[in-house]
Design a protein around this motif. Structure first.
Motif, short mmCIF file in Angstrom:
data_model
loop_
_atom_site.label_atom_id
_atom_site.label_comp_id
_atom_site.label_asym_id
_atom_site.label_seq_id
_atom_site.Cartn_x
_atom_site.Cartn_y
_atom_site.Cartn_z
N PRO A 1 24.83 7.33 -1.99
CA PRO A 1 25.77 8.43 -1.78
C PRO A 1 26.07 8.60 -0.31
N ILE A 2 27.24 9.21 -0.03
CA ILE A 2 27.66 9.37 1.36
C ILE A 2 26.70 10.26 2.12
N ASN A 3 26.22 11.31 1.45
CA ASN A 3 25.35 12.26 2.14
C ASN A 3 23.90 11.81 2.17
N GLN A 4 23.65 10.57 1.71
CA GLN A 4 22.27 10.09 1.72
C GLN A 4 22.20 8.71 2.35
N GLN A 5 23.00 8.45 3.37
CA GLN A 5 23.00 7.16 4.03
C GLN A 5 21.87 7.09 5.04
N HIS A 6 20.66 7.22 4.54
CA HIS A 6 19.49 7.06 5.41
C HIS A 6 18.38 6.45 4.59
N HIS A 7 17.32 6.05 5.26
CA HIS A 7 16.23 5.34 4.59
C HIS A 7 15.11 6.30 4.28
N PHE A 8 14.04 5.71 3.83
CA PHE A 8 12.90 6.53 3.45
C PHE A 8 12.42 7.35 4.65
N GLN A 9 11.96 8.55 4.33
CA GLN A 9 11.35 9.36 5.36
C GLN A 9 9.84 9.23 5.26
N PRO A 10 9.16 9.02 6.38
CA PRO A 10 7.71 8.87 6.30
C PRO A 10 7.06 10.16 5.86
N SER A 11 6.00 10.06 5.16
CA SER A 11 5.27 11.24 4.69
C SER A 11 4.28 11.68 5.74
N PHE A 12 4.57 12.80 6.38
CA PHE A 12 3.67 13.32 7.39
C PHE A 12 2.58 14.14 6.73
N PRO A 13 1.38 14.16 7.28
CA PRO A 13 0.33 15.01 6.73
C PRO A 13 0.62 16.47 6.98
N SER A 14 -0.01 17.33 6.21
CA SER A 14 0.18 18.76 6.38
C SER A 14 -0.32 19.21 7.72
N VAL A 15 0.25 20.33 8.18
CA VAL A 15 -0.12 20.84 9.49
C VAL A 15 -1.59 21.20 9.52
N GLY A 16 -2.27 20.77 10.55
CA GLY A 16 -3.67 21.10 10.74
C GLY A 16 -4.62 20.20 10.00
N ARG A 17 -4.10 19.28 9.14
CA ARG A 17 -4.99 18.41 8.39
C ARG A 17 -4.63 16.94 8.59
N ALA A 18 -3.94 16.64 9.68
CA ALA A 18 -3.57 15.26 9.92
C ALA A 18 -4.80 14.44 10.27
N PRO A 19 -4.85 13.21 9.81
CA PRO A 19 -5.99 12.36 10.16
C PRO A 19 -6.00 12.10 11.65
N PRO A 20 -7.15 12.08 12.26
CA PRO A 20 -7.21 11.90 13.71
C PRO A 20 -6.68 10.53 14.10
N ILE A 21 -5.84 10.51 15.13
CA ILE A 21 -5.35 9.25 15.67
C ILE A 21 -6.34 8.78 16.72
N PRO A 22 -6.96 7.62 16.53
CA PRO A 22 -8.00 7.17 17.45
C PRO A 22 -7.44 6.93 18.84
N PRO A 23 -8.26 7.05 19.86
CA PRO A 23 -7.78 6.80 21.21
C PRO A 23 -7.42 5.33 21.39
N ALA A 24 -6.65 5.08 22.41
CA ALA A 24 -6.19 3.71 22.64
C ALA A 24 -7.37 2.82 22.99
N LEU B 1 15.38 2.97 9.98
CA LEU B 1 16.52 3.87 10.17
C LEU B 1 17.76 3.14 10.65
N ASN B 2 17.70 1.79 10.70
CA ASN B 2 18.85 0.96 11.08
C ASN B 2 19.42 1.36 12.44
N PRO B 3 18.67 1.12 13.51
CA PRO B 3 19.20 1.46 14.84
C PRO B 3 20.45 0.67 15.17
N ILE B 4 21.35 1.27 15.89
CA ILE B 4 22.60 0.63 16.34
C ILE B 4 22.47 0.38 17.83
N ASN B 5 22.57 -0.88 18.21
CA ASN B 5 22.40 -1.28 19.60
C ASN B 5 21.05 -0.82 20.14
N GLY B 6 20.04 -0.87 19.26
CA GLY B 6 18.69 -0.53 19.70
C GLY B 6 18.43 0.95 19.85
#
Length: 588
Positions: A106-129, A164-169
């Motif tokens: 559909p015209i109003n849905q010309q985008h790709h999947f949206q990533p599933s973010f964790p709920s606020v305050g319960r996101a898994p810890p991102i390890p340090p670099a 998300l199909n970037p245009i010219n990067g």
């Protein structure tokens, strides 16, 4: 466990053909972008495809292996045939194979999947670099060696960027907006993240800037504050020469949740610089509540009316008849007044950001009572139209914009006197608007007793105003707490829904385990039958061996008897020959 064969049964050949089209290069995993392009050929709506992706990519790696692809195919087939998209459909052999054609989104849905973010305050810890395994080269995978994002997270961010199909990067704000909204953060936090990420201020995000935006989103979901300035280790060498944004005020934690996420980023001007936007007005009385997602709540503030703007113009530029119908719709109780809750929807539909709406509310709420009459409502809409045309909203309400009903008897507006005619103004102490002309005359007269009485009344009115302000402040705090309670209730409902989903999954897992137990029992019974058959065969073999031995022994005995018989026959033949010879002799 790879149960791809069981999922595809009884259409394994068709599923293998689809997988060959899905993965023509024979890679171990297929990225999100390629998978999305293929699955869109099913012509299912994007919400359904998003749900299918969530179940297929159960490990949240941003890619699919063969089993994940088979799961996606099976769920696509279930959705196409009107069945529920759930794990219970994976082993349903009655589902026909899926059909894939040319994608027609559909015209109003010309985008790709949206990533599933964790709920606020319960996101898994991102390890340090990691520090030890990165090469000593100043650039690692296109990023500095001290880049504080792990390689796994970087791959995940890159997968989202490519999907998300970037245009010219680069990705436009419209492309990035659904992804950021899906995080559940409040609009102000998203605006700050955009401001920090869009380092070149071109209104788009390249790969580096998108990585920064997603990283800040995940950090914010872990209740970490959004930095006022981008940390040096998040500044790519190619961005070093660009001026870095500094947020004008400290970020506040989000009160929202996934269930109370914003529905539009139109409330936040993501393409303008925050340091160029008007700061939020000082807090005074409660005015209007926007939503329960942690978005800022406009509050009225005292913007003084300067008498130096000139004489009072009797011609009011606002036409109340244009907004009368809208005012009647908002005035649900027909009392001639609307509060912030009544006009929340019209204000949100304007697309202006929260600080501007708060500033406009503070200007039109002249009494600071949290309610507007028709004239004030019309003035509010008039100022909103000015702001939407790009004109600057004044910090002080000009005299020519003061509603006519507030000009009578020279009342005090925002604790300033309003002139009743050119060159003449009433300079009185700060009194409430309800102060009568008699009290004013008493204050200006020569009767000391009347002056004292008027001053006492003035003091009482000021005290009453302060008490009312305190009550309004308490009501504001109560509204904020009620909003927080609603958010917690929504989050509780989300958790309950998650628990129910887990219970359904547990039931399905229990059913599958029972099936496996039945299969094990059947296999054990078959094994037992084979063991019994083996034992019977062994017994028969032993009997045959014994019979063979007996036969062999009998053969030996018979052989000996035959030898003895042969000897006897030989002896008889010799005896016979002797007798014959003797008989022959006697005949002669």
């Amino acid at each position: 466990m790879d149960d791809s064969y069981a999922i595809a049964t009884p259409n394994n050949e068709i599923y293998n053909q689809l997988y060959a089209e899905f993965n023509p290069q024979g890679l171990p995993r297929i990225g999100a972008a390629e998978a999305a392009n293929f699955l869109k050929k099913s012509n299912l709506p994007m919400p359904s495809l998003g749900q299918i992706w969530e179940l297929s990519d159960s490990t949240k790696q941003g890619s699919l292996d063969k089993r994940g692809a088979f799961v996606a195919f099976k769920l696509v087939a279930a959705a196409q045939q009107g069945k529920q998209i759930s794990n219970s459909a994976l082993y349903d052999g009655s589902i026909a194979p899926p059909k894939f054609g040319a994608p027609i989104p559909p015209i109003n849905q010309q985008h790709h999947f949206q990533p599933s973010f964790p709920s606020v305050g319960r996101a898994p810890p991102i390890p340090p670099a990691p520090h030890n395994h990165i090469s000593h080269s100043p650039i690692h995978n296109g990023f500095p060696a001290n880049w504080p994002i792990t390689e796994a997270d970087q791959n995940k961010y890159d997968s989202i960027f490519q999907s998300l199909n970037p245009i010219n990067g680069k990705l436009s704000g419209a492309s990035v907006r659904p992804v950021l909204i899906n995080s559940g953060l409040d609009p102000v936090s998203l605006a700050r993240i955009w401001e920090l990420s869009d380092q070149d201020k071109d209104g788009c995000l390249d790969r580096i800037e998108m990585t920064i935006a997603l990283h800040l989103v995940y950090r914010a979901l872990q209740s970490e504050p959004i930095p006022a300035q981008l940390p040096p280790n998040l500044i790519h060498p190619s961005k070093v020469g660009l001026p870095q944004s500094t947020l004008p005020y400290a970020p506040r934690p989000s009160l929202g949740s996934r269930a109370g996420s914003v529905t539009s980023l139109d409330e936040v001007n993501m393409h303008s610089s925050l340091h160029r936007a008007a700061p939020p007005p000082p807090r005074a009385h409660s005015a209007v509540h926007y939503n329960g997602s942690g978005a800022s709540t406009p509050v009225s503030a005292s913007f003084p009316v300067s008498p130096s703007h000139g004489s009072l113009n009797t011609s009011w530029p606002v036409n109340t008849s244009e907004f009368a119908a809208q005012f009647s719709q908002c005035d649900t109780n027909s009392d001639g007044l609307v509060d912030g809750q009544d006009i929340r929807a019209p204000l949100l539909s304007t697309g202006l950001n929260a600080p501007i709406l708060a500033q406009i509310w503070a200007l039109v709420d002249i009494k600071k009572c949290g309610q507007l009459n028709l004239e004030q409502f019309s003035l509010c809409m008039y100022l909103i139209e000015l702001a939407k045309r790009g004109e600057i909203v004044p910090n002080e309400l000009p005299i020519h914009l003061i509603p006519p009903s507030f000009r009578e008897h020279a009342p005090l507006v925002n604790n300033r006197s309003i002139p009743t005619n050119q060159g003449v103004s009433v300079s009185t102490p700060q009194l409430a608007e309800a102060t009568s002309m008699e009290i004013k005359e008493a204050l200006e007269g020569d009767n000391e007793e009347m002056k004292q009485l008027a001053e006492s009344i003035q003091t009482m009115l000021i005290d009453r105003t302060k008490i009312e302000e305190n009550v309004l402040q308490l009501e504001t705090d109560m509204d904020a707490k009620n909003s927080r309670i609603k958010n917690l209730q929504i989050e509780l409902q989300t958790l309950e829904s998650t628990v129910k989903q887990l219970e359904r999954q547990k039931t399905e897992a229990t059913r599958r385990l029972n099936d496996y137990d039945n299969q094990i029992q059947q296999l054990e019974a078959a094994c037992q039958a084979q063991r019994e058959k083996k034992e019977e065969t062994e017994k028969r073999m032993k009997q045959i061996e014994e019979d063979s031995k007996n036969a062999e022994e009998s053969a030996n005995v018979d052989q000996k008897e035959m030898e003895e018989l042969r000897k006897e026959i030989a002896e008889l033949e010799i005896s016979q020959n002797s007798i014959r010879a003797e008989i022959q002799k006697r005949r002669i």
